[in-house]
Design a protein around this motif. Structure first.
Motif, short mmCIF file in Angstrom:
data_model
loop_
_atom_site.label_atom_id
_atom_site.label_comp_id
_atom_site.label_asym_id
_atom_site.label_seq_id
_atom_site.Cartn_x
_atom_site.Cartn_y
_atom_site.Cartn_z
N GLU A 1 54.99 40.94 50.32
CA GLU A 1 54.81 40.68 48.63
C GLU A 1 55.12 42.12 48.12
N SER A 2 54.99 43.27 49.10
CA SER A 2 55.10 44.65 48.59
C SER A 2 56.74 44.93 48.18
N GLY A 3 57.48 44.13 48.34
CA GLY A 3 59.07 44.44 48.24
C GLY A 3 59.74 43.49 48.85
N THR A 4 61.10 43.02 48.43
CA THR A 4 62.04 42.28 49.13
C THR A 4 62.86 42.95 49.88
N ILE A 5 63.75 42.03 50.74
CA ILE A 5 64.87 42.78 51.52
C ILE A 5 66.16 42.37 51.09
N ASP A 6 66.94 43.15 50.68
CA ASP A 6 68.24 42.78 50.18
C ASP A 6 69.17 42.30 51.29
N ILE A 7 69.54 41.18 51.39
CA ILE A 7 70.48 41.01 52.71
C ILE A 7 71.66 40.52 52.08
N SER A 8 72.16 41.05 50.83
CA SER A 8 73.73 40.10 50.40
C SER A 8 74.55 41.45 51.29
N GLY A 9 75.52 40.67 51.66
CA GLY A 9 76.42 41.42 52.49
C GLY A 9 76.53 41.55 53.94
N TRP A 10 75.32 41.28 54.12
CA TRP A 10 74.91 41.46 55.55
C TRP A 10 75.55 40.14 56.55
N GLY A 11 75.81 40.18 57.74
CA GLY A 11 76.31 39.14 58.59
C GLY A 11 75.28 38.30 58.84
N THR A 12 75.72 37.04 59.52
CA THR A 12 74.72 35.81 59.65
C THR A 12 73.83 36.55 60.90
N PRO A 13 72.51 36.48 60.58
CA PRO A 13 71.46 36.99 61.58
C PRO A 13 71.45 36.32 63.04
N ASN A 14 71.11 37.02 63.99
CA ASN A 14 71.01 36.58 65.29
C ASN A 14 69.53 36.39 65.19
N THR A 15 68.79 35.18 65.38
CA THR A 15 67.32 35.04 65.28
C THR A 15 66.83 34.81 66.73
N SER A 16 65.59 35.07 66.71
CA SER A 16 64.87 35.08 68.03
C SER A 16 63.33 35.11 67.72
N ALA A 17 62.57 34.57 68.65
CA ALA A 17 61.10 34.75 68.49
C ALA A 17 60.58 35.95 69.06
N THR A 18 59.57 36.49 68.55
CA THR A 18 58.96 37.81 69.21
C THR A 18 57.48 37.65 69.11
N LYS A 19 56.54 38.82 69.31
CA LYS A 19 55.32 38.73 68.81
C LYS A 19 55.05 40.17 68.54
N VAL A 20 53.81 40.36 67.37
CA VAL A 20 53.61 41.57 67.14
C VAL A 20 51.97 41.34 67.36
N TRP A 21 51.53 42.24 68.28
CA TRP A 21 50.04 42.09 68.62
C TRP A 21 49.60 40.69 68.92
N CYS A 22 50.14 39.96 69.76
CA CYS A 22 49.89 38.55 70.17
C CYS A 22 50.17 37.58 68.87
N ILE A 23 50.69 38.03 67.72
CA ILE A 23 51.00 37.00 66.58
C ILE A 23 52.40 36.45 66.81
N ASP A 24 52.54 35.25 66.61
CA ASP A 24 53.91 34.96 66.73
C ASP A 24 54.68 35.31 65.64
N ALA A 25 55.87 35.73 65.68
CA ALA A 25 56.88 36.46 64.74
C ALA A 25 58.37 35.96 65.02
N THR A 26 59.15 36.16 63.88
CA THR A 26 60.44 35.81 63.82
C THR A 26 61.22 37.06 63.70
N LYS A 27 62.40 37.16 64.57
CA LYS A 27 62.99 38.48 64.35
C LYS A 27 64.43 37.93 64.07
N LYS A 28 65.02 38.68 63.12
CA LYS A 28 66.47 38.61 62.69
C LYS A 28 67.34 39.79 62.74
#
Length: 122
Positions: free
Chosen positions: A38-65
Motif C-alpha cells: 500500500e506504500s506505492g503501486t508498480i507501473d507495469i504498463s509496457g512490460w511483457g507477459t510475466p513468468n510467474t512462479s511460487a517462492t518463499k520469503v522467510w517461510c512465507i508463501d509468495a508469488t514471483k513474477k
C-alpha cells in the motif's frame, strides 16, 4: 523490522519506516526495493507477459513474477515478489538491465539468493 543479506557494493538510496530502496554502486543497472504494497503501486504498463512462479520469503508463501521490456538495449527486467504477512501485503521489487538471457539469469540468481536471507525481526 526486517533484515536481509545483500552484496557489500549495494547502498541504501531511500529509507522509510516501511520501505527501503537500494542500488548497486558498481552496477547502475541494478535497483532493489522492499515495502508494503500500500506504500506505492508498480507501473507495469509496457512490460511483457510475466513468468510467474511460487517462492518463499522467510517461510512465507509468495508469488514471483518476472516482467521483460525488450524495447531498449540492454533489456529491462522487473522481478516482483508479493506476499502477505499478518494480513498486510508486501512487495519486493528488483529492477535490472541486462543484455542476453544468460546475464539476466545471473541477476535473477543473485536476487533469489537475497530473498532466501530475508527475515522479519520480532
Amino acid at each position: 523490522k526486517f533484515e536481509f543479506k545483500y552484496p557489500a557494493e549495494w547502498s541504501v538510496t531511500n529509507e522509510y519506516v516501511d520501505m527501503v530502496a537500494m542500488k548497486d554502486s558498481t552496477d547502475s543497472n541494478v535497483e532493489f526495493e522492499f515495502g508494503r504494497a500500500e506504500s506505492g503501486t508498480i507501473d507495469i504498463s509496457g512490460w511483457g507477459t510475466p513468468n510467474t512462479s511460487a517462492t518463499k520469503v522467510w517461510c512465507i508463501d509468495a508469488t514471483k513474477k518476472v516482467y521483460e521490456k525488450g524495447s531498449s538495449s540492454p533489456y529491462d527486467y522487473l522481478v516482483v515478489v508479493s506476499f502477505e504477512r499478518y494480513g498486510i501485503p508486501n512487495i519486493l521489487v528488483y529492477h535490472f538491465k541486462a543484455i542476453g538471457a544468460s546475464i539476466a539469469g545471473d541477476y535473477i540468481d543473485q536476487f533469489n539468493a537475497l530473498v532466501k536471507t530475508f527475515k522479519f525481526l520480532p
